[in-house]
Design a protein around this motif. Structure first.
Motif, PDB file in Angstrom:
ATOM      1  N   LEU A 109       0.827  -1.204   0.000  1.00  0.00           N
ATOM      2  CA  LEU A 109       0.000   0.000   0.000  1.00  0.00           C
ATOM      3  C   LEU A 109       0.865   1.258   0.000  1.00  0.00           C
ATOM      4  O   LEU A 109       0.621   2.191  -0.775  1.00  0.00           O
ATOM      5  CB  LEU A 109      -0.930   0.014   1.210  1.00  0.00           C
ATOM      6  CG  LEU A 109      -2.169  -0.862   1.103  1.00  0.00           C
ATOM      7  CD1 LEU A 109      -2.846  -0.997   2.459  1.00  0.00           C
ATOM      8  CD2 LEU A 109      -3.125  -0.318   0.076  1.00  0.00           C
ATOM      9  N   TYR A 110       1.868   1.286   0.859  1.00  0.00           N
ATOM     10  CA  TYR A 110       2.708   2.472   0.925  1.00  0.00           C
ATOM     11  C   TYR A 110       3.592   2.620  -0.306  1.00  0.00           C
ATOM     12  O   TYR A 110       3.914   3.737  -0.710  1.00  0.00           O
ATOM     13  CB  TYR A 110       3.505   2.507   2.226  1.00  0.00           C
ATOM     14  CG  TYR A 110       2.613   2.823   3.398  1.00  0.00           C
ATOM     15  CD1 TYR A 110       1.791   3.957   3.394  1.00  0.00           C
ATOM     16  CD2 TYR A 110       2.544   1.988   4.493  1.00  0.00           C
ATOM     17  CE1 TYR A 110       0.944   4.243   4.447  1.00  0.00           C
ATOM     18  CE2 TYR A 110       1.697   2.273   5.553  1.00  0.00           C
ATOM     19  CZ  TYR A 110       0.907   3.404   5.527  1.00  0.00           C
ATOM     20  OH  TYR A 110       0.058   3.687   6.562  1.00  0.00           O
ATOM     21  N   ALA A 111       3.973   1.516  -0.934  1.00  0.00           N
ATOM     22  CA  ALA A 111       4.734   1.589  -2.183  1.00  0.00           C
ATOM     23  C   ALA A 111       3.874   2.217  -3.281  1.00  0.00           C
ATOM     24  O   ALA A 111       4.351   3.074  -4.047  1.00  0.00           O
ATOM     25  CB  ALA A 111       5.215   0.209  -2.604  1.00  0.00           C
TER      26      ALA A 111
ATOM     27  N   THR B 184      -8.016   4.101   7.438  1.00  0.00           N
ATOM     28  CA  THR B 184      -9.364   3.759   7.878  1.00  0.00           C
ATOM     29  C   THR B 184      -9.886   2.489   7.205  1.00  0.00           C
ATOM     30  O   THR B 184     -10.417   1.606   7.860  1.00  0.00           O
ATOM     31  CB  THR B 184     -10.334   4.921   7.597  1.00  0.00           C
ATOM     32  OG1 THR B 184      -9.880   6.067   8.311  1.00  0.00           O
ATOM     33  CG2 THR B 184     -11.747   4.581   8.014  1.00  0.00           C
ATOM     34  N   LEU B 185      -9.716   2.395   5.898  1.00  0.00           N
ATOM     35  CA  LEU B 185     -10.304   1.289   5.140  1.00  0.00           C
ATOM     36  C   LEU B 185      -9.478   0.006   5.181  1.00  0.00           C
ATOM     37  O   LEU B 185     -10.029  -1.084   5.096  1.00  0.00           O
ATOM     38  CB  LEU B 185     -10.547   1.714   3.696  1.00  0.00           C
ATOM     39  CG  LEU B 185     -11.561   2.844   3.537  1.00  0.00           C
ATOM     40  CD1 LEU B 185     -11.497   3.420   2.135  1.00  0.00           C
ATOM     41  CD2 LEU B 185     -12.958   2.361   3.857  1.00  0.00           C
ATOM     42  N   ASN B 186      -8.172   0.124   5.312  1.00  0.00           N
ATOM     43  CA  ASN B 186      -7.328  -1.068   5.388  1.00  0.00           C
ATOM     44  C   ASN B 186      -7.229  -1.560   6.822  1.00  0.00           C
ATOM     45  O   ASN B 186      -7.226  -2.753   7.071  1.00  0.00           O
ATOM     46  CB  ASN B 186      -5.929  -0.799   4.816  1.00  0.00           C
ATOM     47  CG  ASN B 186      -5.078  -2.038   4.813  1.00  0.00           C
ATOM     48  OD1 ASN B 186      -5.430  -3.055   4.226  1.00  0.00           O
ATOM     49  ND2 ASN B 186      -3.941  -1.971   5.476  1.00  0.00           N
ATOM     50  N   GLY B 187      -7.160  -0.636   7.766  1.00  0.00           N
ATOM     51  CA  GLY B 187      -7.137  -0.994   9.178  1.00  0.00           C
ATOM     52  C   GLY B 187      -6.068  -2.018   9.534  1.00  0.00           C
ATOM     53  O   GLY B 187      -6.360  -3.019  10.168  1.00  0.00           O
ATOM     54  N   ASN B 188      -4.825  -1.787   9.108  1.00  0.00           N
ATOM     55  CA  ASN B 188      -3.725  -2.723   9.370  1.00  0.00           C
ATOM     56  C   ASN B 188      -4.046  -4.135   8.912  1.00  0.00           C
ATOM     57  O   ASN B 188      -3.705  -5.112   9.559  1.00  0.00           O
ATOM     58  CB  ASN B 188      -3.347  -2.708  10.852  1.00  0.00           C
ATOM     59  CG  ASN B 188      -2.756  -1.388  11.284  1.00  0.00           C
ATOM     60  OD1 ASN B 188      -2.033  -0.761  10.518  1.00  0.00           O
ATOM     61  ND2 ASN B 188      -3.082  -0.950  12.471  1.00  0.00           N
TER      62      ASN B 188
ATOM     63  N   ASP C 276      -9.440  -6.847   1.837  1.00  0.00           N
ATOM     64  CA  ASP C 276      -9.367  -7.928   0.856  1.00  0.00           C
ATOM     65  C   ASP C 276      -9.156  -7.432  -0.564  1.00  0.00           C
ATOM     66  O   ASP C 276      -8.914  -8.214  -1.478  1.00  0.00           O
ATOM     67  CB  ASP C 276     -10.633  -8.785   0.919  1.00  0.00           C
ATOM     68  CG  ASP C 276     -11.888  -7.992   0.599  1.00  0.00           C
ATOM     69  OD1 ASP C 276     -11.902  -6.766   0.840  1.00  0.00           O
ATOM     70  OD2 ASP C 276     -12.858  -8.590   0.119  1.00  0.00           O
ATOM     71  N   VAL C 277      -9.207  -6.113  -0.780  1.00  0.00           N
ATOM     72  CA  VAL C 277      -9.020  -5.527  -2.104  1.00  0.00           C
ATOM     73  C   VAL C 277      -7.517  -5.389  -2.348  1.00  0.00           C
ATOM     74  O   VAL C 277      -6.772  -4.982  -1.454  1.00  0.00           O
ATOM     75  CB  VAL C 277      -9.708  -4.146  -2.191  1.00  0.00           C
ATOM     76  CG1 VAL C 277      -9.475  -3.493  -3.536  1.00  0.00           C
ATOM     77  CG2 VAL C 277     -11.201  -4.280  -1.911  1.00  0.00           C
ATOM     78  N   SER C 278      -7.072  -5.701  -3.564  1.00  0.00           N
ATOM     79  CA  SER C 278      -5.645  -5.607  -3.869  1.00  0.00           C
ATOM     80  C   SER C 278      -5.154  -4.177  -3.629  1.00  0.00           C
ATOM     81  O   SER C 278      -5.902  -3.217  -3.844  1.00  0.00           O
ATOM     82  CB  SER C 278      -5.373  -6.032  -5.305  1.00  0.00           C
ATOM     83  OG  SER C 278      -5.907  -5.097  -6.207  1.00  0.00           O
ATOM     84  N   PRO C 279      -3.910  -4.031  -3.168  1.00  0.00           N
ATOM     85  CA  PRO C 279      -3.406  -2.690  -2.838  1.00  0.00           C
ATOM     86  C   PRO C 279      -3.498  -1.693  -3.987  1.00  0.00           C
ATOM     87  O   PRO C 279      -3.893  -0.551  -3.764  1.00  0.00           O
ATOM     88  CB  PRO C 279      -1.948  -2.950  -2.454  1.00  0.00           C
ATOM     89  CG  PRO C 279      -1.951  -4.343  -1.930  1.00  0.00           C
ATOM     90  CD  PRO C 279      -2.950  -5.078  -2.800  1.00  0.00           C
ATOM     91  N   ASN C 280      -3.163  -2.096  -5.207  1.00  0.00           N
ATOM     92  CA  ASN C 280      -3.213  -1.127  -6.300  1.00  0.00           C
ATOM     93  C   ASN C 280      -4.649  -0.714  -6.616  1.00  0.00           C
ATOM     94  O   ASN C 280      -4.925   0.456  -6.879  1.00  0.00           O
ATOM     95  CB  ASN C 280      -2.486  -1.629  -7.544  1.00  0.00           C
ATOM     96  CG  ASN C 280      -3.054  -2.881  -8.140  1.00  0.00           C
ATOM     97  OD1 ASN C 280      -3.689  -3.695  -7.461  1.00  0.00           O
ATOM     98  ND2 ASN C 280      -2.815  -3.088  -9.413  1.00  0.00           N
TER      99      ASN C 280
END
Length: 114
Positions: free
Chosen positions: A5-7, A37-41, A48-52
């Motif tokens: 996600l951060y990449a 908020t949406l990823n929540g660690n 469950d959604v792919s990071p990109n």
């Protein structure tokens, strides 16, 4: 997952700098808050959604929320190696009685839940 996600978030920042997108700081702040908020660690409602795909959807929603920041959906999709149609289709899917787009814009994490 969080590294991915951060990449992708860094790719967005680099693209914005390279293209000198005006008023982008507000968009980047909004995107960062929505990721958290949406990823929540990894335990959030969209973990469950792919990071990109998650970043592309959040960025498109952010553009609609933040005035004065000019980017195209095509540009956003290209940053994350996706198609505009694929991102739009995902945003228009139903989730919890609303579209994913509306969910991304309005979801608030309950602060008091353990």
């Amino acid at each position: 997952r969080i590294r991915a996600l951060y990449a992708f978030e860094e790719r967005l920042r680099i693209w914005i700098r390279q293209h000198k997108v005006a008023n982008a700081e507000s968009l980047l702040e909004w995107v960062t808050e929505r990721i958290q908020t949406l990823n929540g660690n990894g335990d959030g409602p969209m973990s469950d959604v792919s990071p990109n795909m998650l970043l592309a959807m959040i960025t498109i929603c952010g553009l609609e929320e933040i005035e004065g920041c000019k980017m195209t959906k095509k540009g956003i999709a290209e940053i994350f190696n996706l198609t505009v149609g694929g991102v739009n289709a995902k945003l228009n899917q139903k989730a919890l009685g609303a579209t994913i787009k509306l969910f991304i814009k309005t979801f608030k994490r309950d602060a008091g839940v353990a």
